[in-house]
Design a protein around this motif. Structure first.
Motif, mmCIF file in Angstrom:
data_model
loop_
_atom_site.group_PDB
_atom_site.id
_atom_site.type_symbol
_atom_site.label_atom_id
_atom_site.label_comp_id
_atom_site.label_asym_id
_atom_site.label_seq_id
_atom_site.Cartn_x
_atom_site.Cartn_y
_atom_site.Cartn_z
ATOM 1 N N LEU A 33 7.638 -0.953 3.495
ATOM 2 C CA LEU A 33 6.806 -0.582 4.637
ATOM 3 C C LEU A 33 5.344 -0.474 4.250
ATOM 4 O O LEU A 33 5.005 -0.148 3.112
ATOM 5 N N LYS A 34 4.499 -0.738 5.230
ATOM 6 C CA LYS A 34 3.060 -0.635 5.012
ATOM 7 C C LYS A 34 2.477 0.552 5.770
ATOM 8 O O LYS A 34 1.729 1.353 5.214
ATOM 9 N N ALA A 35 2.822 0.681 7.023
ATOM 10 C CA ALA A 35 2.195 1.707 7.850
ATOM 11 C C ALA A 35 3.215 2.305 8.808
ATOM 12 O O ALA A 35 4.211 1.661 9.150
ATOM 13 N N ILE A 76 -2.392 -6.057 9.783
ATOM 14 C CA ILE A 76 -2.886 -4.863 10.482
ATOM 15 C C ILE A 76 -3.976 -5.232 11.495
ATOM 16 O O ILE A 76 -4.074 -4.644 12.568
ATOM 17 N N VAL A 77 -4.777 -6.212 11.169
ATOM 18 C CA VAL A 77 -5.855 -6.613 12.085
ATOM 19 C C VAL A 77 -5.244 -7.139 13.393
ATOM 20 O O VAL A 77 -5.663 -6.775 14.494
ATOM 21 N N ARG A 78 -4.240 -7.944 13.234
ATOM 22 C CA ARG A 78 -3.585 -8.532 14.396
ATOM 23 C C ARG A 78 -2.928 -7.448 15.259
ATOM 24 O O ARG A 78 -3.034 -7.450 16.488
ATOM 25 N N TYR A 130 -9.290 -6.029 6.820
ATOM 26 C CA TYR A 130 -10.383 -6.475 7.694
ATOM 27 C C TYR A 130 -11.392 -7.289 6.883
ATOM 28 O O TYR A 130 -11.858 -8.346 7.326
ATOM 29 N N GLU A 131 -11.722 -6.776 5.684
ATOM 30 C CA GLU A 131 -12.709 -7.477 4.859
ATOM 31 C C GLU A 131 -12.210 -8.872 4.481
ATOM 32 O O GLU A 131 -12.972 -9.842 4.501
#
Ligand code: FMN
Ligand code: FES
Lengths: 162, 425
Positions: free
Chosen positions: B280-282, B329-331, B412-413
Motif C-alpha cells: 500500500l501507498k496511501a 497520486i497525481v491522477r 508531482y515533481e
C-alpha cells in the motif's frame, strides 16, 4: 402536456409538506418521468404554473441538480461512476470500453435512441467497485464480460440482469 | 474472519427478509421505541443519549445529545431531518442500513423525534438510492399499520409523521444548511451559520439534522443504556462505528468495529490485507474530503476521532479508501479535484473559483504540461480556499490536494519534470 394524473400527483405531493414549495423536487421528478426522462422548457413552465412559482425560478432550481436532464436522453441511461474508489479498480477502462462498444462519447446517445452514456460521481457503492447504474438498477463488481452480458440482456429485451 | 467483527448495529444484515417488519420485530425491533415512549420523558431520552457520548456519524463527530439540547425551549413546531444524502466518495454505510434494516432507521428517527418533541420528520434521501427509497417507503407503511408511526403511537398520545424527500444529485445538499434550502424547494445553497439549524432551521423553525447511522445507534442506546454503549470505544469516542472500506484490499465492504480499534485490524484482518499482495501507498481514512495519509502512518493509528486527528487526518464518516503503490497520486488527486469542482455550488468565490483553478492546474500537471511553480501555486490556492469559503465544502476540496502535495510531492515533481507518471498504474 402533463397528463391530468401527473398534475394531480404533483398537487397531492405538494400538500404533504408544511410549505408546498418543498414539493418542487418531487414535482420535477414526476414531470421528468412524463416527458420521457428529461425536462424540456415547457415541462418546467407547467410545473411552475401548477405550483404558482415564477418559471425562471423553477428553471434555475432544476438546473442546480444533475439528476434533472435538460437534454433528451436515450431509452436507457448508463451511468458510470469514475470517482475515486471505482477508478482505483478500473472504472476508466470500463468507461472507455462502453464508449467503444456503443460507438458514442460520454454525454451522447446512440443513433437508435437506446442508450445514453454518462459519467457520474460516486454512486455510494464503492465497496463493490467498479459500479454502473442503468436506469434504476445498480450493477456492481463489473468486468467487461459482465457489461457485455448486461447489455445483451437489455437489448434482447430480457430486461434486467443481476 | 468476519467472526472478529462486532455485530450489534449490523445484527440484522444478512438475515433473510431483514427489511420486513416481521423479521425486525422477531429480532427485538421496536422494543426501544416502546421503552422510550412508555418509561421516559423526552428530556430523559436526551439525557441518556448525551450520557452515551454518541457523536454524529455524518462526518463532523458532533455530540448528538448536546445538539439536541440546543433546541430552544418552548419553540414549536420543531423538525427532525434524517440526513440520508450520503454523497461523500468512499461512503456507502447508510445505504447498507437503509436497504437491509430500514426499520432500524425508522425506529431511530421515531425515538429521536420523541426526544426532541418533533411531530414531523423528514428523510432527505439521495436521489440515486432507488432501493433505499422503496425499502424506507414500505417500512413507513408497515410501521404505521402497526401503530409505531402516525397518530397516537402505541396509545401514548404521541404523534409522528415521517416523509421521504428525494434529492436530485448534488453533493453539497448533504451539508445541513444546503439540505434545508433543498428541502424548502430551492437551489441547494448553504446558509450562513449561526443561526444553527437547531435554533433556526427548516422554515426557520428549530430543526435537528442527524445522519442515518447516528439515528440508527439511538434505539440500542435507549434500550440498553449509556453505560452499556460505553463498553465500546474510547472515553472521547465511545461506541461502535461502521467503516466502509474500498479500493485496494482483498475484501472491501462495510465493517462494524468499536471505536479505537487499530486500523491494522480493519485492513489486514477483516479486509484480508492489500489486494493481490501489492504493497500500500496511501490511505484516506474518512472519505474523500479527509487528508490522505502515507499508508505506513495510517496503519499505526487507531480508528477513533482523536487518534486519526493526531496523526494528521480526520475520521470523517469512516470511509477508508485504500490506495496501493501502483497508483498515481497525481491522477487520483486530479479526479477528486474534478469532483469538488463539479459539486461546488457556486455561491462563494473562494470555493467556486478555487476548485476550478485547482482542477485546471492538476489537469495540466497530469497531462505533462505542469510547471515547477505549479506545486506552490496549488498550496497557495489551498490556503485561499480553506477556512475562507462559505461552507465546509471548500475545506473538503482542499483535503486531498494539500495532503497529497505534503506526502507525495516527489510524484508531482516527477510529473512536472518527466511529463509522465512515477508509476505505470
Ligand atoms: C459538503 C458536505 C457534504 C455533507 N454530506 C453529508 C451527507 O451526505 N450525510 C450526512 O449525514 N452528513 C453530511 N454532511 C455533514 C452535515 O452537514 C451534518 O454535519 C450532519 O448531517 C449532522 O449529522 P450528525 O451530527 O448526525 O453527523 C456534509 C457536510 C458537508 C460540508
Ligand atoms: S466511487 Fe464509485 S461508487 Fe463510490
Amino acid at each position: 402536456m402533463l397528463s391530468e394524473k401527473a398534475r394531480q400527483e404533483i398537487r397531492t405531493l405538494c400538500q404533504q409538506y408544511p410549505s408546498h414549495q418543498s414539493g418542487l423536487l418531487a414535482a420535477l421528478y414526476v414531470a421528468q418521468q412524463e416527458y420521457g426522462g428529461w425536462l424540456p422548457p415547457e415541462a418546467l413552465d407547467e410545473v411552475a404554473t401548477l405550483m404558482g412559482l415564477p418559471a425562471t425560478y423553477v428553471a434555475s432550481a432544476a438546473s442546480f441538480y444533475t439528476m434533472f436532464h435538460r437534454k433528451p436522453v436515450g431509452h436507457h441511461r448508463i451511468e458510470v461512476c469514475t470517482n475515486i474508489s471505482c477508478s482505483l479498480l478500473g472504472a476508466d477502462h470500463l468507461l472507455a470500453y462502453l464508449s467503444r462498444k456503443l460507438g458514442i462519447q460520454v454525454g451522447e446517445t446512440t443513433p437508435d435512441g437506446q442508450f445514453t452514456l454518462l459519467e457520474v460521481e460516486c454512486l455510494g457503492s464503492c465497496g463493490t467497485a467498479p459500479v454502473i447504474k442503468i436506469d434504476d438498477q445498480y450493477y456492481e463488481n463489473l468486468t467487461e464480460e459482465k457489461v457485455d452480458h448486461i447489455l445483451d440482456r437489455i437489448t434482447t429485451g430480457k430486461g434486467r440482469a443481476s | 474472519m468476519t467472526g472478529m467483527q462486532t455485530k450489534v448495529l449490523l445484527r440484522n444484515i444478512g438475515v433473510p427478509n431483514s427489511h420486513e417488519i416481521e423479521t425486525y420485530l422477531s429480532r427485538g425491533g421496536y422494543q426501544a421505541l416502546q421503552k422510550a415512549l412508555r418509561e421516559h420523558q423526552p428530556a430523559e431520552v436526551v439525557r441518556i443519549v448525551a450520557d452515551s457520548g454518541l457523536r454524529g456519524r455524518g462526518g463532523a463527530g458532533f455530540p448528538t445529545g448536546r445538539k439536541w439540547m440546543f433546541l430552544p425551549k418552548g419553540v414549536y413546531p420543531r423538525y427532525l431531518i434524517c440526513n440520508a444524502d450520503e454523497g461523500e466518495p468512499g461512503t456507502f454505510k447508510d445505504r447498507v442500513l437503509m436497504e437491509h434494516d430500514p426499520h432500524g432507521v425508522i425506529e431511530g428517527i421515531a425515538i429521536a423525534s420523541y426526544a426532541c418533541e418533533v411531530h414531523q420528520a423528514f428523510i432527505y434521501l439521495r436521489g440515486e438510492y432507488e432501493l433505499s427509497y422503496h425499502r424506507l417507503r414500505d417500512a413507513i407503511v408497515q410501521a404505521s399499520e402497526r401503530g409505531f408511526l402516525g397518530k397516537n403511537i402505541l396509545g401514548t398520545g404521541y404523534d409522528l409523521d415521517v416523509h421521504i424527500v428525494r434529492g436530485a444529485g448534488s453533493y453539497v445538499c448533504g451539508e445541513e444548511t444546503a439540505l434545508l434550502s433543498s428541502l424548502e424547494g430551492k437551489r441547494g445553497h448553504p446558509k450562513l451559520k449561526p443561526p444553527f439549524p437547531a435554533t433556526e432551521g427548516l422554515y426557520r423553525k428549530p430543526t435537528i439534522v442527524n445522519n442515518v447511522e447516528t439515528l440508527f445507534n439511538v434505539p440500542f442506546i435507549v434500550e440498553h443504556g449509556a453505560e452499556w454503549y460505553r463498553q465500546w470505544g474510547t472515553e472521547r469516542s465511545p461506541g461502535l462505528k461502521l467503516f466502509c472500506v474500498s479500493g485496494h484490499v482483498e475484501r472491501p465492504g462495510t465493517y462494524e468495529l468499536p471505536m479505537g480499534t487499530p486500523m491494522r485490524t480493519l485492513i489486514d484482518d477483516l479486509c484480508g490485507g492489500p489486494r493481490d499482495g501489492i504493497p500500500l501507498k496511501a490511505i484516506i481514512p474518512g472519505g474523500s474530503s479527509t487528508p490522505m495519509m502515507p499508508a505506513e502512518v495510517a496503519l499505526q493509528t487507531n480508528l477513533d476521532y482523536e487518534s486519526i486527528f493526531e496523526a494528521g487526518s480526520l475520521l470523517g464518516a469512516g470511509a477508508v479508501i485504500v490506495i496501493n503503490e501502483k497508483t498515481c497520486i497525481v491522477r487520483t488527486t486530479h479526479r477528486l479535484a474534478g469532483f469538488y469542482r463539479h459539486e461546488s455550488c457556486g455561491k462563494c468565490i473562494p470555493c467556486r473559483e478555487g476548485t476550478d483553478w485547482m482542477y485546471k492546474i492538476l489537469h495540466r500537471i497530469e497531462h505533462g504540461q505542469g510547471r515547477t511553480e505549479d506545486l506552490d501555486l496549488l498550496l497557495d490556492i489551498c490556503d485561499n480556499i480553506a477556512e475562507k469559503s462559505f461552507c465546509p465544502l471548500g475545506d473538503a476540496a482542499v483535503g486531498p490536494v494539500r495532503s497529497s502535495l505534503t506526502h507525495f510531492r516527489e510524484e508531482y515533481e516527477f510529473h512536472v519534470s518527466e511529463k509522465r507518471c512515477l508509476v505505470d498504474g
